[in-house]
Design a protein around this motif. Structure first.
Motif, PDB file in Angstrom:
ATOM      1  N   UNK A 103     -17.291   9.277 -28.370  1.00 33.58           N
ATOM      2  CA  UNK A 103     -16.776   9.227 -29.740  1.00 33.58           C
ATOM      3  C   UNK A 103     -15.499  10.040 -29.885  1.00 33.58           C
ATOM      4  N   UNK A 104     -15.500  11.244 -29.363  1.00 34.28           N
ATOM      5  CA  UNK A 104     -14.323  12.111 -29.478  1.00 34.28           C
ATOM      6  C   UNK A 104     -13.139  11.513 -28.703  1.00 34.28           C
ATOM      7  N   UNK A 105     -13.400  11.005 -27.507  1.00 29.88           N
ATOM      8  CA  UNK A 105     -12.320  10.404 -26.709  1.00 29.88           C
ATOM      9  C   UNK A 105     -11.725   9.191 -27.418  1.00 29.88           C
ATOM     10  N   UNK A 106     -12.560   8.339 -27.984  1.00 27.28           N
ATOM     11  CA  UNK A 106     -12.054   7.171 -28.714  1.00 27.28           C
ATOM     12  C   UNK A 106     -11.265   7.589 -29.949  1.00 27.28           C
ATOM     13  N   UNK A 107     -11.781   8.550 -30.699  1.00 31.01           N
ATOM     14  CA  UNK A 107     -11.084   9.011 -31.892  1.00 31.01           C
ATOM     15  C   UNK A 107      -9.718   9.588 -31.573  1.00 31.01           C
ATOM     16  N   UNK A 108      -9.655  10.410 -30.542  1.00 26.64           N
ATOM     17  CA  UNK A 108      -8.375  11.005 -30.130  1.00 26.64           C
ATOM     18  C   UNK A 108      -7.420   9.915 -29.652  1.00 26.64           C
ATOM     19  N   UNK A 109      -7.935   8.922 -28.919  1.00 23.31           N
ATOM     20  CA  UNK A 109      -7.087   7.833 -28.443  1.00 23.31           C
ATOM     21  C   UNK A 109      -6.466   7.085 -29.611  1.00 23.31           C
ATOM     22  N   UNK A 110      -7.251   6.760 -30.624  1.00 24.41           N
ATOM     23  CA  UNK A 110      -6.727   6.036 -31.784  1.00 24.41           C
ATOM     24  C   UNK A 110      -5.673   6.859 -32.513  1.00 24.41           C
ATOM     25  N   UNK A 111      -5.941   8.127 -32.715  1.00 25.89           N
ATOM     26  CA  UNK A 111      -4.966   8.988 -33.396  1.00 25.89           C
ATOM     27  C   UNK A 111      -3.679   9.118 -32.578  1.00 25.89           C
ATOM     28  N   UNK A 112      -3.818   9.246 -31.266  1.00 29.56           N
ATOM     29  CA  UNK A 112      -2.637   9.358 -30.404  1.00 29.56           C
ATOM     30  C   UNK A 112      -1.787   8.093 -30.466  1.00 29.56           C
ATOM     31  N   UNK A 157       2.699  -3.665 -38.436  1.00 32.31           N
ATOM     32  CA  UNK A 157       2.571  -2.365 -37.777  1.00 32.31           C
ATOM     33  C   UNK A 157       2.093  -1.305 -38.771  1.00 32.31           C
ATOM     34  N   UNK A 158       2.539  -1.406 -40.008  1.00 26.62           N
ATOM     35  CA  UNK A 158       2.127  -0.426 -41.019  1.00 26.62           C
ATOM     36  C   UNK A 158       0.617  -0.508 -41.268  1.00 26.62           C
ATOM     37  N   UNK A 159       0.101  -1.717 -41.306  1.00 29.82           N
ATOM     38  CA  UNK A 159      -1.343  -1.922 -41.503  1.00 29.82           C
ATOM     39  C   UNK A 159      -2.109  -1.404 -40.292  1.00 29.82           C
ATOM     40  N   UNK A 160      -1.608  -1.709 -39.100  1.00 28.61           N
ATOM     41  CA  UNK A 160      -2.266  -1.264 -37.870  1.00 28.61           C
ATOM     42  C   UNK A 160      -2.268   0.258 -37.785  1.00 28.61           C
ATOM     43  N   UNK A 161      -1.149   0.888 -38.072  1.00 30.98           N
ATOM     44  CA  UNK A 161      -1.078   2.355 -38.008  1.00 30.98           C
ATOM     45  C   UNK A 161      -2.037   2.978 -39.015  1.00 30.98           C
ATOM     46  N   UNK A 162      -2.107   2.440 -40.208  1.00 31.59           N
ATOM     47  CA  UNK A 162      -3.051   2.966 -41.206  1.00 31.59           C
ATOM     48  C   UNK A 162      -4.483   2.818 -40.714  1.00 31.59           C
ATOM     49  N   UNK A 163      -4.795   1.667 -40.115  1.00 31.81           N
ATOM     50  CA  UNK A 163      -6.146   1.445 -39.575  1.00 31.81           C
ATOM     51  C   UNK A 163      -6.432   2.391 -38.422  1.00 31.81           C
ATOM     52  N   UNK A 164      -5.440   2.588 -37.558  1.00 29.84           N
ATOM     53  CA  UNK A 164      -5.625   3.495 -36.421  1.00 29.84           C
ATOM     54  C   UNK A 164      -5.847   4.930 -36.882  1.00 29.84           C
ATOM     55  N   UNK A 165      -5.094   5.364 -37.875  1.00 34.67           N
ATOM     56  CA  UNK A 165      -5.258   6.732 -38.390  1.00 34.67           C
ATOM     57  C   UNK A 165      -6.617   6.910 -39.065  1.00 34.67           C
ATOM     58  N   UNK A 192      -9.358   4.896 -38.948  1.00 31.83           N
ATOM     59  CA  UNK A 192     -10.455   4.634 -38.014  1.00 31.83           C
ATOM     60  C   UNK A 192     -10.592   5.722 -36.970  1.00 31.83           C
ATOM     61  N   UNK A 193      -9.466   6.194 -36.457  1.00 28.80           N
ATOM     62  CA  UNK A 193      -9.514   7.265 -35.457  1.00 28.80           C
ATOM     63  C   UNK A 193     -10.135   8.529 -36.008  1.00 28.80           C
ATOM     64  N   UNK A 194      -9.779   8.882 -37.226  1.00 29.25           N
ATOM     65  CA  UNK A 194     -10.352  10.064 -37.860  1.00 29.25           C
ATOM     66  C   UNK A 194     -11.844   9.877 -38.125  1.00 29.25           C
ATOM     67  N   UNK A 195     -12.225   8.693 -38.590  1.00 30.16           N
ATOM     68  CA  UNK A 195     -13.646   8.415 -38.835  1.00 30.16           C
ATOM     69  C   UNK A 195     -14.454   8.501 -37.544  1.00 30.16           C
ATOM     70  N   UNK A 196     -13.900   7.929 -36.466  1.00 29.38           N
ATOM     71  CA  UNK A 196     -14.593   7.968 -35.177  1.00 29.38           C
ATOM     72  C   UNK A 196     -14.682   9.407 -34.685  1.00 29.38           C
ATOM     73  N   UNK A 197     -13.569  10.118 -34.712  1.00 25.91           N
ATOM     74  CA  UNK A 197     -13.540  11.499 -34.226  1.00 25.91           C
ATOM     75  C   UNK A 197     -14.568  12.369 -34.937  1.00 25.91           C
ATOM     76  N   UNK A 218     -19.057   1.862 -37.298  1.00 27.09           N
ATOM     77  CA  UNK A 218     -18.444   0.763 -38.054  1.00 27.09           C
ATOM     78  C   UNK A 218     -16.937   0.736 -37.814  1.00 27.09           C
ATOM     79  N   UNK A 219     -16.318   1.912 -37.734  1.00 26.65           N
ATOM     80  CA  UNK A 219     -14.875   1.973 -37.482  1.00 26.65           C
ATOM     81  C   UNK A 219     -14.544   1.400 -36.112  1.00 26.65           C
ATOM     82  N   UNK A 220     -15.360   1.685 -35.109  1.00 30.12           N
ATOM     83  CA  UNK A 220     -15.121   1.129 -33.773  1.00 30.12           C
ATOM     84  C   UNK A 220     -15.147  -0.393 -33.809  1.00 30.12           C
TER      85      UNK A 220
END
Length: 131
Positions: free
Chosen positions: A12-21, A49-57, A59-64, A71-73
């Protein structure tokens, strides 16, 4: 088993950090307008890209944090499918010119494993918690 719980925490932490990165890469290195131009050049709608970045931020925070991380994954799987489709013509190995599709494919599998296995220990909202 406690080892399994910590194994899923590590995932979970690795996936969350990956999305945020990856979101921060688009913001800081490529810039949002640059990332958007890349998306459009690969056939995605303008401003996607704006939608994807918002989702990545988000979702990444939710996963982390383990806050509805499973659900975010699952919700981020289309982003990974889009990334895989961009890299598909370059071949399997991600170190290929333009990057191959192995990394997004691996992350898709890791995301499904996370969704099926759970957030692990130390999650902000453990599986089965009441809303």
């Amino acid at each position: 088993m406690m080892q399994t719980a910590y194994a899923f925490t590590l995932l979970r932490v690795a996936l969350g950090v990956m999305w945020l990165a990856h979101a921060l890469l688009k913001i800081v290195v490529f810039t949002l307008p640059g990332a958007d131009q890349f998306f459009v050049a690969h056939g995605f709608p303008a401003h996607s890209a704006y939608v994807v970045v918002a989702a990545e931020l988000a979702g990444g925070l939710m996963i982390l944090l383990g806050f509805h991380g499973r659900a975010a994954s699952l919700a981020l799987l289309p982003v990974l499918a889009g990334a895989a489709s961009v890299h598909l013509p370059n071949g399997w190995v991600f170190t290929a010119n333009g990057g191959g599709w192995e990394y997004p494919a691996f992350l898709m599998i890791a995301s499904v494993v996370h969704a099926l296995g759970g957030d692990g220990a130390l999650a902000l909202r453990p599986a089965g918690a009441q809303p």
